[in-house]
Design a protein around this motif. Structure first.
Motif, PDB file in Angstrom:
ATOM      1  N   ALA A 190       0.820  -1.376   0.172  1.00 46.91           N
ATOM      2  CA  ALA A 190      -0.030  -0.130  -0.074  1.00 46.91           C
ATOM      3  C   ALA A 190       0.908   1.350   0.099  1.00 46.91           C
ATOM      4  N   GLU A 191       1.871   1.294   0.823  1.00 45.94           N
ATOM      5  CA  GLU A 191       2.728   2.468   0.850  1.00 45.94           C
ATOM      6  C   GLU A 191       3.448   2.613  -0.484  1.00 45.94           C
ATOM      7  N   HIS A 192       3.500   1.929  -1.404  1.00 42.86           N
ATOM      8  CA  HIS A 192       3.952   2.098  -2.595  1.00 42.86           C
ATOM      9  C   HIS A 192       2.997   2.260  -3.786  1.00 42.86           C
ATOM     10  N   GLY A 193       1.847   2.435  -3.425  1.00 35.92           N
ATOM     11  CA  GLY A 193       0.853   2.981  -4.302  1.00 35.92           C
ATOM     12  C   GLY A 193       0.526   1.908  -5.496  1.00 35.92           C
ATOM     13  N   ILE A 194       0.724   0.649  -4.890  1.00 37.84           N
ATOM     14  CA  ILE A 194       0.386  -0.616  -5.792  1.00 37.84           C
ATOM     15  C   ILE A 194      -0.973  -1.111  -5.402  1.00 37.84           C
ATOM     16  N   ALA A 195      -2.138  -1.138  -6.249  1.00 34.07           N
ATOM     17  CA  ALA A 195      -3.246  -2.102  -5.807  1.00 34.07           C
ATOM     18  C   ALA A 195      -2.808  -3.378  -5.846  1.00 34.07           C
ATOM     19  N   VAL A 196      -3.656  -4.136  -5.027  1.00 37.48           N
ATOM     20  CA  VAL A 196      -3.523  -5.645  -5.002  1.00 37.48           C
ATOM     21  C   VAL A 196      -4.862  -6.513  -5.069  1.00 37.48           C
ATOM     22  N   ARG A 197      -4.975  -7.206  -6.054  1.00 34.59           N
ATOM     23  CA  ARG A 197      -6.643  -7.709  -5.828  1.00 34.59           C
ATOM     24  C   ARG A 197      -6.443  -9.008  -6.358  1.00 34.59           C
ATOM     25  N   SER A 198      -7.822  -9.835  -6.195  1.00 34.66           N
ATOM     26  CA  SER A 198      -7.579 -11.118  -6.568  1.00 34.66           C
ATOM     27  C   SER A 198      -9.081 -11.461  -7.295  1.00 34.66           C
TER      28      SER A 198
END
Length: 267
Positions: A171-179
């Motif tokens: 989250a701190e890197h601005g990357i969304a993670v989804r499944s």
């Protein structure tokens, strides 16, 4: 950096990966296909818009292969906005009947492959953040353990856990993670036997159980929505959505139903 957004799809030669690649390409993205199936990738690439697709030989179990494939992809596309961490194989049958070789292969492709993909993609996704995304293909089998598919369910629970862990970690890197959590999807995987001891196809078992088979295009649309939305996990298909509801609100009833209907896939 190129302004055209770019997605790399592991397991991109067929099934869910192919559908995701087709949809994103149709909507203007540069698409990279990663697979062990060179012929399948070439056939699909010939159907996609010229100049907006690249193909990369990839065995997801090989960490070095991930590095090479993504480096080649960045050279072609100029950036990586989304990794569709999609490659996977089915495995059914009672755990006692699964061979060590089958168990190892399923774990290596479905889980270790997803971990290696996320790890290799991380620096590239950081570079294109904010707005970049790791999209993992989990399964309805990662919502509630499936009797007769314990190894497969374990791998997909692992992919779910990976998604939740990295959602916090990245989250701190601005990357969304989804499944994505699809149930039974109309892909060639349904025409495989669940394991080496069975001649019965998974598709027939699904139909005999009275369950629906969801069009693969629905998963591609769910992938698009997941990349552009806020939802962490996206169940796809009626069975997956019902399972998600029952696991949250009626777990005791779901457990009883699972035990009553258990007939290990492959028997």
């Amino acid at each position: 950096m190129s302004e055209q957004r770019a997605i790399f799809v592991s397991g991109g030669a067929s099934g869910i990966g192919r559908a995701i690649a087709e949809l994103f390409a149709a909507r203007g993205w540069f698409v990279g296909l990663g697979d062990i199936d060179s012929a399948g990738m070439a056939a699909l690439a010939a159907m996609l818009p010229a100049g907006r697709v690249s193909t990369h030989q990839l065995d997801v179990r090989d960490r070095g292969a991930w590095e090479r494939a993504l480096a080649e992809f960045i050279a072609a596309a100029g950036r990586l906005d989304v990794l569709a961490n999609n490659a996977g194989i089915p495995l059914g049958g009672a755990l006692a009947d699964n061979s060590p070789e089958e168990i190892t292969r399923c774990l290596d492709i479905n889980l270790k492959g997803a971990l290696f993909g996320a790890q290799a993609a991380f620096p590239h996704l950081v570079h294109s953040a904010p707005g970049s995304c790791l999209l993992n293909t989990a399964s309805a089998a990662g919502i509630w353990g499936t009797a007769g598919a314990s190894v497969y369910s374990a791998t997909k629970f692992g992919v779910r856990a990976l998604t939740e862990s990295l959602d916090g970690e990245w989250a701190e890197h601005g990357i969304a993670v989804r499944s994505l959590m699809p149930a039974f999807i109309d892909t060639p995987l349904l025409d495989h036997a669940p394991n080496v001891t069975s001649n019965e196809r998974i598709r027939q078992r699904v139909l005999d159980a009275g369950l629906e088979i969801t069009p693969v295009s629905d998963v591609a649309e769910a992938a698009w929505a997941a990349v552009h939305g806020e939802r962490l996990h996206t169940p796809v298909g009626k069975t997956a959505r019902r399972l998600a509801f029952a696991s949250r609100w009626m777990p005791a009833r779901l457990r009883r139903m699972s035990r009553a209907s258990a007939r290990p896939m492959g028997r």
